[in-house]
Design a protein around this motif. Sequence first.
Motif, PDB file in Angstrom:
ATOM      1  N   TRP A 150      51.938 -73.131 -79.143  1.00 46.36           N
ATOM      2  CA  TRP A 150      51.865 -74.473 -79.729  1.00 46.36           C
ATOM      3  C   TRP A 150      52.187 -74.412 -81.219  1.00 46.36           C
ATOM      4  N   GLY A 151      51.684 -73.376 -81.887  1.00 47.69           N
ATOM      5  CA  GLY A 151      51.858 -73.263 -83.326  1.00 47.69           C
ATOM      6  C   GLY A 151      53.278 -72.997 -83.764  1.00 47.69           C
ATOM      7  N   GLU A 152      54.138 -72.502 -82.857  1.00 48.99           N
ATOM      8  CA  GLU A 152      55.529 -72.269 -83.240  1.00 48.99           C
ATOM      9  C   GLU A 152      56.252 -73.570 -83.557  1.00 48.99           C
ATOM     10  N   TYR A 153      55.666 -74.686 -83.161  1.00 49.57           N
ATOM     11  CA  TYR A 153      56.274 -75.987 -83.447  1.00 49.57           C
ATOM     12  C   TYR A 153      55.690 -76.628 -84.706  1.00 49.57           C
ATOM     13  N   VAL A 154      54.752 -75.950 -85.350  1.00 45.84           N
ATOM     14  CA  VAL A 154      54.187 -76.454 -86.599  1.00 45.84           C
ATOM     15  C   VAL A 154      55.093 -76.006 -87.742  1.00 45.84           C
ATOM     16  N   PRO A 155      55.602 -76.934 -88.558  1.00 44.58           N
ATOM     17  CA  PRO A 155      56.526 -76.555 -89.639  1.00 44.58           C
ATOM     18  C   PRO A 155      55.876 -75.582 -90.614  1.00 44.58           C
ATOM     19  N   LEU A 156      56.661 -74.620 -91.094  1.00 46.98           N
ATOM     20  CA  LEU A 156      56.187 -73.699 -92.118  1.00 46.98           C
ATOM     21  C   LEU A 156      56.231 -74.385 -93.475  1.00 46.98           C
ATOM     22  N   GLY A 157      55.136 -74.326 -94.216  1.00 48.44           N
ATOM     23  CA  GLY A 157      55.122 -74.878 -95.557  1.00 48.44           C
ATOM     24  C   GLY A 157      55.905 -73.988 -96.517  1.00 48.44           C
ATOM     25  N   ASP A 158      56.281 -74.540 -97.649  1.00 47.46           N
ATOM     26  CA  ASP A 158      57.058 -73.778 -98.624  1.00 47.46           C
ATOM     27  C   ASP A 158      56.299 -72.575 -99.160  1.00 47.46           C
ATOM     28  N   ALA A 159      54.961 -72.682 -99.170  1.00 44.79           N
ATOM     29  CA  ALA A 159      54.161 -71.603 -99.750  1.00 44.79           C
ATOM     30  C   ALA A 159      53.834 -70.522 -98.731  1.00 44.79           C
ATOM     31  N   VAL A 160      54.233 -70.697 -97.485  1.00 41.99           N
ATOM     32  CA  VAL A 160      53.891 -69.737 -96.438  1.00 41.99           C
ATOM     33  C   VAL A 160      54.957 -68.657 -96.352  1.00 41.99           C
ATOM     34  N   SER A 161      54.528 -67.402 -96.366  1.00 45.22           N
ATOM     35  CA  SER A 161      55.474 -66.301 -96.223  1.00 45.22           C
ATOM     36  C   SER A 161      55.982 -66.256 -94.794  1.00 45.22           C
ATOM     37  N   PRO A 162      57.288 -66.035 -94.598  1.00 47.05           N
ATOM     38  CA  PRO A 162      57.828 -65.979 -93.244  1.00 47.05           C
ATOM     39  C   PRO A 162      57.535 -64.672 -92.532  1.00 47.05           C
ATOM     40  N   ALA A 163      56.932 -63.695 -93.218  1.00 49.76           N
ATOM     41  CA  ALA A 163      56.689 -62.392 -92.611  1.00 49.76           C
ATOM     42  C   ALA A 163      55.462 -62.434 -91.702  1.00 49.76           C
ATOM     43  N   LEU A 164      55.625 -61.927 -90.492  1.00 47.31           N
ATOM     44  CA  LEU A 164      54.514 -61.832 -89.564  1.00 47.31           C
ATOM     45  C   LEU A 164      53.813 -60.490 -89.732  1.00 47.31           C
TER      46      LEU A 164
ATOM     47  N   ALA B  23      59.435 -55.993 -90.350  1.00 51.48           N
ATOM     48  CA  ALA B  23      60.440 -56.933 -90.844  1.00 51.48           C
ATOM     49  C   ALA B  23      61.734 -56.832 -90.038  1.00 51.48           C
ATOM     50  N   THR B  24      62.119 -55.611 -89.670  1.00 52.78           N
ATOM     51  CA  THR B  24      63.335 -55.429 -88.882  1.00 52.78           C
ATOM     52  C   THR B  24      63.178 -56.022 -87.489  1.00 52.78           C
ATOM     53  N   LEU B  25      62.053 -55.728 -86.832  1.00 49.32           N
ATOM     54  CA  LEU B  25      61.850 -56.275 -85.487  1.00 49.32           C
ATOM     55  C   LEU B  25      61.815 -57.792 -85.522  1.00 49.32           C
ATOM     56  N   GLN B  26      61.186 -58.353 -86.547  1.00 46.12           N
ATOM     57  CA  GLN B  26      61.151 -59.806 -86.667  1.00 46.12           C
ATOM     58  C   GLN B  26      62.566 -60.368 -86.792  1.00 46.12           C
ATOM     59  N   SER B  27      63.409 -59.697 -87.550  1.00 45.35           N
ATOM     60  CA  SER B  27      64.781 -60.187 -87.709  1.00 45.35           C
ATOM     61  C   SER B  27      65.570 -60.049 -86.409  1.00 45.35           C
ATOM     62  N   LEU B  28      65.265 -59.034 -85.615  1.00 44.57           N
ATOM     63  CA  LEU B  28      65.961 -58.839 -84.337  1.00 44.57           C
ATOM     64  C   LEU B  28      65.572 -59.898 -83.316  1.00 44.57           C
ATOM     65  N   VAL B  29      64.314 -60.324 -83.367  1.00 44.21           N
ATOM     66  CA  VAL B  29      63.827 -61.286 -82.380  1.00 44.21           C
ATOM     67  C   VAL B  29      64.046 -62.727 -82.824  1.00 44.21           C
ATOM     68  N   PHE B  30      63.694 -63.043 -84.063  1.00 43.00           N
ATOM     69  CA  PHE B  30      63.722 -64.431 -84.520  1.00 43.00           C
ATOM     70  C   PHE B  30      65.051 -64.830 -85.154  1.00 43.00           C
ATOM     71  N   ASP B  31      65.702 -63.897 -85.825  1.00 43.64           N
ATOM     72  CA  ASP B  31      66.920 -64.230 -86.543  1.00 43.64           C
ATOM     73  C   ASP B  31      68.175 -63.716 -85.845  1.00 43.64           C
ATOM     74  N   GLU B  32      67.985 -63.095 -84.693  1.00 40.86           N
ATOM     75  CA  GLU B  32      69.094 -62.591 -83.876  1.00 40.86           C
ATOM     76  C   GLU B  32      69.994 -61.627 -84.631  1.00 40.86           C
TER      77      GLU B  32
END
Length: 230
Positions: free
Chosen positions: A96-110, A172-181
């Motif tokens: 459900w949370g993947e549909y919540v917009p990321l705020g500008d202050a939130v780091s994109p790193a998981l 960071a690499t795995l995140q880029s492989l999964v989310f950023d293709e």
Amino acid sequence: MRGFDDPCGIARALGQIGERWALLVVRELLLGPKRFSDLRRGLPGISENVLSQRLRELEHANLVRRRRFAPSSTSAYELTGRGRELEPVLMELRRWGEYVPLGDAVSPALGIDALVLALTGRFTAGDATPRDAVVQLRFDDDHFLLVIKNGRLLAKRAEVDDADSTITTTAATLQSLVFDERTIADAERSGDLTITGDRDTVEHLLRCSRHSGEARPVPTTEQKSDQARR
């Protein structure tokens, strides 16, 4: 923990897990036990005092317990059976949370555990050829066992010697492989990714986690209208 003077099951549940950070502490323990210092590392925004308080509250609610693990007798925290029952709740919240917009202050790193849970939650074999396999995933000191079985991906914190494939990379690499293709070839060329064993299994794992229908959801017209009104 604070109650709501409300007999509804939702209110009673929130009386135990509704405090800030409580569910994220549970999230950090879903894949296996952790020491206090490792919990701090997985939750960089929490203070030592707040983490101690949440752990005490979760222990009191019989959701978390502390025990010593052999062979080093290291003290660590783990979920009880009652605590593990929160896994499907948290996974639905993650979806459900993947549909919540990321705020500008939130780091994109998981964080590492959040990333592995996203990997398992997004995985769907769909029309892909069925493939059962065991994969070792290594990020420096964090090692995870990934098991693909019957079209599902299961994960836990563990080290194995007989995996079909081993992935050595960074979060960071795995995140880029999964989310950023990002492509596997690009990550390998840059030295950010090493694959040993069955390469086809790794490609299958990433392909089935990328195209789950959850990648970077686009707001609906109704959601855009709501945001405009705000």
